[in-house]
Design a protein around this motif. Structure first.
Motif, PDB file in Angstrom:
ATOM      1  N   LEU A   1     -25.827 -16.601  25.598  1.00 48.73           N
ATOM      2  CA  LEU A   1     -25.545 -16.899  24.196  1.00 48.73           C
ATOM      3  C   LEU A   1     -25.910 -15.724  23.292  1.00 48.73           C
ATOM      4  O   LEU A   1     -25.186 -15.397  22.352  1.00 48.73           O
ATOM      5  CB  LEU A   1     -26.317 -18.142  23.758  1.00 48.73           C
ATOM      6  CG  LEU A   1     -25.731 -19.503  24.156  1.00 48.73           C
ATOM      7  CD1 LEU A   1     -26.725 -20.615  23.851  1.00 48.73           C
ATOM      8  CD2 LEU A   1     -24.415 -19.745  23.426  1.00 48.73           C
ATOM      9  N   SER A   2     -27.026 -15.083  23.601  1.00 46.39           N
ATOM     10  CA  SER A   2     -27.478 -13.943  22.792  1.00 46.39           C
ATOM     11  C   SER A   2     -26.501 -12.784  22.886  1.00 46.39           C
ATOM     12  O   SER A   2     -26.156 -12.151  21.884  1.00 46.39           O
ATOM     13  CB  SER A   2     -28.868 -13.481  23.246  1.00 46.39           C
ATOM     14  OG  SER A   2     -29.823 -14.496  23.071  1.00 46.39           O
ATOM     15  N   TYR A   3     -26.057 -12.501  24.083  1.00 49.87           N
ATOM     16  CA  TYR A   3     -25.120 -11.394  24.277  1.00 49.87           C
ATOM     17  C   TYR A   3     -23.813 -11.667  23.536  1.00 49.87           C
ATOM     18  O   TYR A   3     -23.264 -10.785  22.868  1.00 49.87           O
ATOM     19  CB  TYR A   3     -24.850 -11.175  25.760  1.00 49.87           C
ATOM     20  CG  TYR A   3     -23.989  -9.966  26.034  1.00 49.87           C
ATOM     21  CD1 TYR A   3     -24.531  -8.684  25.998  1.00 49.87           C
ATOM     22  CD2 TYR A   3     -22.632 -10.102  26.285  1.00 49.87           C
ATOM     23  CE1 TYR A   3     -23.744  -7.565  26.221  1.00 49.87           C
ATOM     24  CE2 TYR A   3     -21.839  -8.991  26.509  1.00 49.87           C
ATOM     25  CZ  TYR A   3     -22.390  -7.726  26.483  1.00 49.87           C
ATOM     26  OH  TYR A   3     -21.603  -6.627  26.694  1.00 49.87           O
ATOM     27  N   THR A   4     -23.324 -12.909  23.621  1.00 47.09           N
ATOM     28  CA  THR A   4     -22.091 -13.284  22.915  1.00 47.09           C
ATOM     29  C   THR A   4     -22.260 -13.111  21.410  1.00 47.09           C
ATOM     30  O   THR A   4     -21.384 -12.568  20.726  1.00 47.09           O
ATOM     31  CB  THR A   4     -21.723 -14.750  23.220  1.00 47.09           C
ATOM     32  OG1 THR A   4     -21.476 -14.891  24.620  1.00 47.09           O
ATOM     33  CG2 THR A   4     -20.479 -15.168  22.446  1.00 47.09           C
TER      34      THR A   4
ATOM     35  N   LEU B   1     -31.299 -27.662  17.205  1.00 49.33           N
ATOM     36  CA  LEU B   1     -29.931 -27.253  17.504  1.00 49.33           C
ATOM     37  C   LEU B   1     -29.217 -26.680  16.280  1.00 49.33           C
ATOM     38  O   LEU B   1     -28.481 -25.696  16.392  1.00 49.33           O
ATOM     39  CB  LEU B   1     -29.152 -28.435  18.075  1.00 49.33           C
ATOM     40  CG  LEU B   1     -27.673 -28.183  18.399  1.00 49.33           C
ATOM     41  CD1 LEU B   1     -27.509 -26.999  19.354  1.00 49.33           C
ATOM     42  CD2 LEU B   1     -27.045 -29.440  18.983  1.00 49.33           C
ATOM     43  N   GLY B   2     -29.431 -27.290  15.117  1.00 49.58           N
ATOM     44  CA  GLY B   2     -28.771 -26.794  13.910  1.00 49.58           C
ATOM     45  C   GLY B   2     -29.134 -25.345  13.632  1.00 49.58           C
ATOM     46  O   GLY B   2     -28.272 -24.527  13.292  1.00 49.58           O
ATOM     47  N   ARG B   3     -30.419 -25.025  13.785  1.00 48.10           N
ATOM     48  CA  ARG B   3     -30.858 -23.647  13.549  1.00 48.10           C
ATOM     49  C   ARG B   3     -30.258 -22.709  14.589  1.00 48.10           C
ATOM     50  O   ARG B   3     -29.855 -21.583  14.277  1.00 48.10           O
ATOM     51  CB  ARG B   3     -32.385 -23.563  13.563  1.00 48.10           C
ATOM     52  CG  ARG B   3     -32.917 -22.170  13.257  1.00 48.10           C
ATOM     53  CD  ARG B   3     -34.325 -22.249  12.675  1.00 48.10           C
ATOM     54  NE  ARG B   3     -35.312 -22.686  13.645  1.00 48.10           N
ATOM     55  CZ  ARG B   3     -36.081 -21.833  14.350  1.00 48.10           C
ATOM     56  NH1 ARG B   3     -35.951 -20.526  14.186  1.00 48.10           N
ATOM     57  NH2 ARG B   3     -36.977 -22.290  15.184  1.00 48.10           N
TER      58      ARG B   3
ATOM     59  N   ILE C   1     -27.963 -19.380  13.885  1.00 51.75           N
ATOM     60  CA  ILE C   1     -28.289 -18.057  14.431  1.00 51.75           C
ATOM     61  C   ILE C   1     -27.067 -17.472  15.134  1.00 51.75           C
ATOM     62  O   ILE C   1     -26.774 -16.276  15.008  1.00 51.75           O
ATOM     63  CB  ILE C   1     -29.466 -18.162  15.425  1.00 51.75           C
ATOM     64  CG1 ILE C   1     -30.757 -18.538  14.678  1.00 51.75           C
ATOM     65  CG2 ILE C   1     -29.661 -16.852  16.196  1.00 51.75           C
ATOM     66  CD1 ILE C   1     -31.886 -18.966  15.590  1.00 51.75           C
ATOM     67  N   LEU C   2     -26.344 -18.340  15.839  1.00 56.05           N
ATOM     68  CA  LEU C   2     -25.169 -17.904  16.602  1.00 56.05           C
ATOM     69  C   LEU C   2     -23.919 -17.786  15.739  1.00 56.05           C
ATOM     70  O   LEU C   2     -22.884 -17.323  16.202  1.00 56.05           O
ATOM     71  CB  LEU C   2     -24.897 -18.896  17.738  1.00 56.05           C
ATOM     72  CG  LEU C   2     -25.973 -18.963  18.829  1.00 56.05           C
ATOM     73  CD1 LEU C   2     -25.759 -20.193  19.712  1.00 56.05           C
ATOM     74  CD2 LEU C   2     -25.949 -17.694  19.678  1.00 56.05           C
ATOM     75  N   ARG C   3     -24.028 -18.240  14.480  1.00 49.76           N
ATOM     76  CA  ARG C   3     -22.881 -18.259  13.559  1.00 49.76           C
ATOM     77  C   ARG C   3     -21.715 -19.027  14.183  1.00 49.76           C
ATOM     78  O   ARG C   3     -20.541 -18.637  14.061  1.00 49.76           O
ATOM     79  CB  ARG C   3     -22.454 -16.832  13.183  1.00 49.76           C
ATOM     80  CG  ARG C   3     -23.543 -16.060  12.444  1.00 49.76           C
ATOM     81  CD  ARG C   3     -23.046 -14.721  11.935  1.00 49.76           C
ATOM     82  NE  ARG C   3     -24.114 -13.993  11.265  1.00 49.76           N
ATOM     83  CZ  ARG C   3     -23.961 -12.802  10.696  1.00 49.76           C
ATOM     84  NH1 ARG C   3     -22.775 -12.203  10.727  1.00 49.76           N
ATOM     85  NH2 ARG C   3     -24.978 -12.192  10.098  1.00 49.76           N
ATOM     86  N   ALA C   4     -22.055 -20.115  14.833  1.00 43.41           N
ATOM     87  CA  ALA C   4     -21.034 -20.933  15.490  1.00 43.41           C
ATOM     88  C   ALA C   4     -20.273 -21.756  14.456  1.00 43.41           C
ATOM     89  O   ALA C   4     -20.851 -22.221  13.465  1.00 43.41           O
ATOM     90  CB  ALA C   4     -21.698 -21.859  16.502  1.00 43.41           C
TER      91      ALA C   4
ATOM     92  N   ALA D   1     -23.686 -24.039  22.707  1.00 44.68           N
ATOM     93  CA  ALA D   1     -25.018 -24.196  22.129  1.00 44.68           C
ATOM     94  C   ALA D   1     -25.503 -25.636  22.277  1.00 44.68           C
ATOM     95  O   ALA D   1     -26.680 -25.881  22.583  1.00 44.68           O
ATOM     96  CB  ALA D   1     -24.996 -23.802  20.649  1.00 44.68           C
ATOM     97  N   GLY D   2     -24.601 -26.588  22.086  1.00 44.67           N
ATOM     98  CA  GLY D   2     -24.951 -27.993  22.238  1.00 44.67           C
ATOM     99  C   GLY D   2     -25.283 -28.353  23.677  1.00 44.67           C
ATOM    100  O   GLY D   2     -26.226 -29.105  23.945  1.00 44.67           O
ATOM    101  N   GLN D   3     -24.517 -27.811  24.605  1.00 43.56           N
ATOM    102  CA  GLN D   3     -24.768 -28.060  26.023  1.00 43.56           C
ATOM    103  C   GLN D   3     -26.133 -27.507  26.436  1.00 43.56           C
ATOM    104  O   GLN D   3     -26.867 -28.136  27.204  1.00 43.56           O
ATOM    105  CB  GLN D   3     -23.660 -27.425  26.868  1.00 43.56           C
ATOM    106  CG  GLN D   3     -22.306 -28.103  26.700  1.00 43.56           C
ATOM    107  CD  GLN D   3     -21.162 -27.283  27.277  1.00 43.56           C
ATOM    108  OE1 GLN D   3     -21.362 -26.171  27.775  1.00 43.56           O
ATOM    109  NE2 GLN D   3     -19.962 -27.829  27.219  1.00 43.56           N
ATOM    110  N   ALA D   4     -26.470 -26.328  25.919  1.00 46.96           N
ATOM    111  CA  ALA D   4     -27.763 -25.717  26.225  1.00 46.96           C
ATOM    112  C   ALA D   4     -28.894 -26.595  25.685  1.00 46.96           C
ATOM    113  O   ALA D   4     -29.930 -26.770  26.341  1.00 46.96           O
ATOM    114  CB  ALA D   4     -27.846 -24.317  25.629  1.00 46.96           C
TER     115      ALA D   4
END
Length: 209
Positions: free
Chosen positions: A76-79, A113-115, A119-122, A132-135
Motif C-alpha cells: 500500500l505504501s509503495y502504491t 481505517l478512515g485515517r 493517508i493513501l488518498r483513496a 485498504a479496507g481488506q487490510a
C-alpha cells in the motif's frame, strides 16, 4: 532522457524486489495464522498456567503482525508513493508513508481505517479504497481473536530523534544504516508483560535514498 530511463529502471527494480518479498511473505501467512489459532485454542484449557503458552502466542502474534506490515502495508505504501510522487520517489518517502499507515492500522485504540484511506488518498470505491479496507479487516481479525482470549500487549512507538539505535528495542528498517541516528519509527515494537517480542523498525538518515 537518460535520467528518465534510469528512474524507470530503478522503479522497476524496486517493484520487482517488493513483489518478490510479498510472494515470500504470502507463503508464511497461512502457517502463522493456523499456528496462532491453535495456540489460542490451547489457552482456553490452560488458564491455570499461561506463562509458557502465552509467551509462544506473543511470539507468533508478533510474527504475524510483522508479516502483515511487510506484506500489506509495504504494498500500500509503495502504491501511494508512486501515485503521489511520480517523479520523486525516495526510500524516505516510502518509509514515511509506512510509518503513517502503521500508526493508523496499529493504533493503540484499534484500526483507524478512515485515517488510513486519507493517508493513501483513496477515492471511495476505487482499488486502493478496497485494498485498504481488506487490510483493515485482516489485521482487525488477528488482533480481535487474540484479545478475545485475554492476550494483552502494547505497541511501542516511543523514540528520541537524533539518538543512536537502542538495540534492546530497535533495529534499522530495510537497508537503513544501523550506525546512524534514529530519525523516526517506521514500524512499532510489540511489548507484552514488559518483554519486547518485536523490535521497533526505525528509519535513519544514513539510509539510501
Amino acid at each position: 532522457m537518460r535520467d528518465s530511463a534510469s528512474a524507470n529502471v530503478s522503479h522497476d527494480a524496486i517493484l520487482e524486489m517488493i513483489l518478490h518479498r510479498l510472494t515470500d511473505l504470502d507463503s508464511r501467512v497461512s502457517d502463522l495464522s493456523e499456528k496462532l489459532h491453535d495456540l489460542l485454542a490451547q489457552l482456553a484449557y490452560t488458564r491455570d498456567d499461561l506463562t509458557g503458552a502465552a509467551d509462544e502466542v506473543h511470539r507468533v502474534l508478533a510474527d504475524e503482525i510483522g508479516t502483515f506490515v511487510g506484506q500489506k502495508l509495504l504494498a500500500l505504501s509503495y502504491t501511494a508513493v508512486q501515485h503521489t510522487h511520480r517523479n520523486g520517489y525516495t526510500k524516505k518517502r516510502l518509509a514515511q508513508t509506512m510509518s503513517k499507515l502503521c500508526s493508523a492500522y496499529l493504533a493503540p485504540a484499534g484500526v483507524e481505517l478512515g485515517r488510513a484511506r486519507r493517508i493513501l488518498r483513496a477515492r471511495k470505491g476505487d482499488e486502493v479504497w478496497q485494498t485498504a479496507g481488506q487490510a483493515a479487516l485482516q489485521v482487525k481479525k488477528i488482533l480481535d481473536t487474540a484479545r478475545s482470549r485475554g492476550i494483552e500487549f502494547v505497541w511501542d512507538y516511543e523514540f528520541t530523534a537524533g539518538m543512536p539505535i537502542d538495540e534492546t528495542r530497535q533495529q534499522a528498517w530495510s537497508n537503513c544504516d544501523p550506525d546512524s541516528d534514529v530519525s523516526f519509527v517506521v514500524v512499532p515494537g510489540y511489548i507484552a508483560g514488559g518483554e519486547c517480542y518485536r523490535l521497533q523498525e526505525v528509519f535513519t538518515e544514513g539510509a539510501a535514498s
